[in-house]
Each structure stands twice: as C-alpha cells, then as structure tokens.
Design a protein around this motif. Sequence first.
Motif, short mmCIF file in Angstrom:
data_model
loop_
_atom_site.label_atom_id
_atom_site.label_comp_id
_atom_site.label_asym_id
_atom_site.label_seq_id
_atom_site.Cartn_x
_atom_site.Cartn_y
_atom_site.Cartn_z
N ARG A 175 47.34 20.64 -7.70
CA ARG A 175 46.43 20.20 -8.61
C ARG A 175 45.77 18.63 -8.66
O ARG A 175 45.24 18.34 -8.93
CB ARG A 175 46.41 21.27 -9.73
N LEU A 176 47.10 17.85 -9.13
CA LEU A 176 47.02 16.50 -9.28
C LEU A 176 46.17 15.95 -7.81
O LEU A 176 45.38 15.21 -8.22
CB LEU A 176 48.20 16.63 -9.80
N SER A 177 46.94 16.03 -6.81
CA SER A 177 46.12 15.87 -5.59
C SER A 177 44.66 15.70 -5.70
O SER A 177 44.30 15.12 -5.38
CB SER A 177 46.77 15.82 -4.53
N ALA A 178 44.58 17.09 -5.49
CA ALA A 178 43.10 17.87 -5.63
C ALA A 178 42.41 16.34 -6.41
O ALA A 178 40.97 15.76 -5.96
CB ALA A 178 42.74 18.81 -5.71
N TRP A 179 42.50 16.58 -7.86
CA TRP A 179 41.65 15.39 -8.42
C TRP A 179 42.21 13.79 -7.85
O TRP A 179 40.86 13.68 -7.89
CB TRP A 179 42.70 14.89 -9.87
N LEU B 262 62.34 18.84 -16.17
CA LEU B 262 61.40 17.86 -14.99
C LEU B 262 60.41 18.85 -15.05
O LEU B 262 60.05 18.26 -15.19
CB LEU B 262 62.15 18.13 -13.80
N ALA B 263 59.85 20.42 -15.04
CA ALA B 263 58.72 20.80 -15.13
C ALA B 263 58.27 20.40 -16.33
O ALA B 263 56.77 20.38 -16.04
CB ALA B 263 59.33 22.15 -15.00
N ARG B 264 58.51 20.48 -17.28
CA ARG B 264 57.42 19.70 -18.90
C ARG B 264 56.71 18.63 -18.09
O ARG B 264 56.06 18.09 -18.36
CB ARG B 264 58.37 19.90 -20.25
N ARG B 265 57.88 17.53 -17.44
CA ARG B 265 57.45 15.95 -17.55
C ARG B 265 56.35 16.31 -16.36
O ARG B 265 55.97 15.20 -16.51
CB ARG B 265 58.45 15.13 -16.99
N TYR B 266 56.64 17.60 -15.17
CA TYR B 266 55.59 17.07 -14.82
C TYR B 266 54.02 17.22 -15.08
O TYR B 266 53.15 17.01 -14.53
CB TYR B 266 55.74 18.45 -12.85
N ILE B 267 53.43 18.65 -15.42
CA ILE B 267 52.77 19.23 -16.79
C ILE B 267 52.19 18.05 -17.40
O ILE B 267 50.87 17.89 -17.32
CB ILE B 267 53.19 20.22 -17.28
N LEU B 268 53.59 17.68 -17.88
CA LEU B 268 53.29 16.23 -18.83
C LEU B 268 51.99 15.29 -18.54
O LEU B 268 50.91 15.06 -18.76
CB LEU B 268 53.90 15.40 -19.47
N LEU B 269 52.52 14.89 -17.12
CA LEU B 269 52.25 13.39 -16.69
C LEU B 269 50.62 14.50 -15.42
O LEU B 269 49.21 14.05 -15.61
CB LEU B 269 52.47 13.86 -14.92
N TYR B 270 50.49 16.01 -15.52
CA TYR B 270 49.30 16.12 -14.78
C TYR B 270 47.99 16.18 -16.60
O TYR B 270 47.46 16.14 -15.81
CB TYR B 270 49.61 17.86 -14.71
N GLU B 271 48.88 16.75 -17.25
CA GLU B 271 47.48 16.62 -18.20
C GLU B 271 47.39 15.59 -18.92
O GLU B 271 46.37 15.03 -19.25
CB GLU B 271 48.17 17.40 -19.77
N LEU B 272 47.96 14.24 -19.05
CA LEU B 272 48.52 13.10 -19.58
C LEU B 272 46.63 12.26 -17.84
O LEU B 272 45.87 11.24 -18.35
CB LEU B 272 48.77 11.97 -18.83
N ILE B 273 46.82 12.31 -16.74
CA ILE B 273 46.14 12.14 -15.65
C ILE B 273 45.16 12.66 -16.31
O ILE B 273 44.01 11.57 -15.54
CB ILE B 273 46.97 11.73 -14.59
N THR B 274 45.16 13.97 -15.77
CA THR B 274 43.69 14.16 -15.31
C THR B 274 42.57 14.77 -17.03
O THR B 274 41.75 14.77 -16.76
CB THR B 274 43.81 16.19 -14.87
N ALA B 275 43.96 14.58 -18.27
CA ALA B 275 42.86 14.93 -19.76
C ALA B 275 42.23 16.39 -19.61
O ALA B 275 41.92 16.82 -19.97
CB ALA B 275 41.44 13.82 -19.67
N PRO C 219 44.03 20.19 -20.19
CA PRO C 219 45.28 21.33 -20.55
C PRO C 219 45.78 21.90 -19.77
O PRO C 219 45.04 22.32 -18.47
CB PRO C 219 44.49 21.96 -21.60
N PHE C 220 47.24 22.00 -19.10
CA PHE C 220 47.53 22.61 -18.22
C PHE C 220 46.94 24.40 -18.44
O PHE C 220 47.12 24.47 -18.95
CB PHE C 220 49.04 22.48 -17.72
N ASP C 221 46.78 25.03 -17.14
CA ASP C 221 45.93 26.65 -17.41
C ASP C 221 46.99 27.71 -16.50
O ASP C 221 47.74 27.52 -15.56
CB ASP C 221 44.64 26.70 -16.44
N PHE C 222 48.42 28.20 -18.05
CA PHE C 222 49.17 28.82 -17.93
C PHE C 222 48.78 30.36 -17.25
O PHE C 222 49.54 30.90 -16.47
CB PHE C 222 49.78 28.52 -18.58
N GLU C 223 47.95 30.44 -17.75
CA GLU C 223 47.40 31.99 -17.21
C GLU C 223 47.01 31.41 -15.63
O GLU C 223 47.29 32.39 -14.74
CB GLU C 223 45.70 32.14 -17.94
#
Length: 358
Positions: free
Chosen positions: A99-103, A316-329, A331-335
């Motif tokens: 997802r982050l790469s696509a963004w 580590l997983a939390r940090r990956y999700i944190l970076l995703y949310e920070l960069i893309t503005a 929220p991570f869609d857990f569903e």
Amino acid sequence: KCFKKIDEIMVDGNEQLQEIQERTQGYLPKIAAALAIQKEEKESNVELVADADVYRGKVRDVYRPKGLPLYVVMVATGRQSAFDRQLTTVPYKGVVLSRLSAWWFEQTKDISKNHLVSVPEPSTVVALRCQAFPIEFVVRGYITGSTSTSLWTHYSNGDRIYCGITFPDGLRKNQKLDQNIVTPTTKDAEHDIPIAPADIIKSGRMNQSEWNECSRRALALFERGQQVASKRGLILVDTKYEFGKTPNGDIVLIDEIHTPDSSRFWLEHSYQSRFDQDLEPENIDKEFLRLWYKQRCDPYKDTIIPDAPDDLVCELARRYILLYELITATPFDFEASSHLSTSLRSSLIQKGLDSLVL
C-alpha cells in the motif's frame, strides 16, 4: 479528527506524529492477535496465481503468469530479513509495503515512470514485467548504518573512499552529509556489495547513459521523499531504489519505494539534540530490530541466533503501520487488511489479471 488531504502541507508534523503514536499504541492487541494466528498457521507455499512461474525472494513472492507475458504479480509477505538471513515474520507488513509503495508511486510518477499496474488485494501488486538492472541505487543523506555494507561501517573501519566517493576525516555517526549521494551496491542473491559507478560501467551491468539517467532519478526521488517526510515530522535518512527496462526499452522505477523495509526514517524534532549528545536517533524503521540482534549475537556468523520476542515483533509491526499512517495521512484499514483466505486472495488477484485482457 479528520486527516488533512494528501496534498496539504502539514503545519505541525510533531503534533500529527504524537497523535498517531498514541493511536497506533492502541493497535497492539490486534497486532498481537494476528501474530498468534500467524504462528499457528505457519507460512505456506500455496500458489496464489495459477499457471505461473514463481520466485520466492527475501520478502516478496513474484509470479510470472504464463498467459500474460507483459506482467508480474508481486505478493509482499511479512518475512523480515537482515544480515543476509530471515529473522522473523511481521504481521501486516506485506500490506504496509504494498500500500505504501503504491502511494509513493502515485506521488512520484512525475519524476519517474514506474511499473505499477494495479493493487488487486492488500498485499499484492500487479506490475509491468521488466528487466531489472542488477544494481541497487542506495541514496544517503546521512552517514549511518549497522550492516556490513553501510557507509558508517566502512568509514568507522578506516575507509575513506566508498563507492568511488572520497570522504573527509572527522565525520561522526548519524551526521548529515553535505549533500545527498548515490552509493550503489550490486544486487546479488546472497550478499550485496558496494560498487563504484565506474566499475558498474566497466563490468557491463549498465552503460553510461543508463547509469546517468537512473542516478539522476534516484536523487530526485530522494529529494521528493525528504520533502514529504519533513512535512510529516520525519527525516528520510537513506533508501534504495531499483530500476528496470520495459520490453519497449523504457526505464521505470520498480520493486518498492520509501517503505520501512527499503528506507531509514528518523524523528525530526529530536534528531539534533540526540546527535549533540551522541545518542542514536529515534527511528521508525527496522533498525531497532537490527540493533537488538547485534547486541545479542553475531548475526552474520552465528549459525543459531535468538528468536525475536513477540513484543519486539509487535512493536515493529506497529512502527510499520505508524509510518504508513504518517506518510499517507490515512488510517490503516485493519478490516480490509484482515486475514484473508487463500482462495479469496487468489480470486481477487485473478480478477485483477482478467481485467488486463478484457
């Protein structure tokens, strides 16, 4: 609280960082539950794409559909590698990487065309099939690192010429360089090796024109990444890019871009004060996992190394999700990123492939 639009300048990156730090702490129970399921099921080698050749890399499984010779399917997994070996498996990592790469591909397409075609399911991308250059374009804005190929490792061992670039005496770990630099490495199956541009040309890995164009794009992509990161309260410290050629000869950006796997991110607000005190920067990437292993073993030489504890893997997983949310503005869609059955994932991918021949 609503997120700002992607193209808005973030007025206070530190405030946004604190908000997302607190929110992602609340994700830890979900991450721990996903890790427990992951441990029970183990990783399987079930084929997600029918009638395709498959290559399993360090992180991604790459399928080459026999009926679609112009495309590949890249499935990002949770496999976490460093020191030329797999260390652990991280929940939701594959989703974040894809997802982050696509963004980022969308945000940087004005600088370089890329191989992305579609994202049919959360951890998968369909991409143009390219002939990759056997070089990783590592771009650095700071002298740091802990692996055998890192600039700081070579510099601290007395080397002053690295990838054909001469460095002065007196540099300190984590110091900002006078300018961003490209320090390429070979792209080998087992161990990448730093290489000077002149040797890339001499060895036939690339010609001069290809090197000039790819290195120019790499620096421009890095500058864009630094600008976006700064608006989010982050420093993009270093990263790696890969390029390839399409069948018609176009050079395009491939693989991934500015992910926590390929990049190092530090927190901007505390960098200078920690540097002045000779403290390691606060980071949002996998460097803290590398350091955990280096403090407990020799991960390059030891045959058996300790397992990363669950709380470390979840962090580590939390940090990956944190970076995703920070960069893309966003929220991570857990569903949408929840544990999908193999059959459903395969169906979604096939649907994406079918659309290419309609």
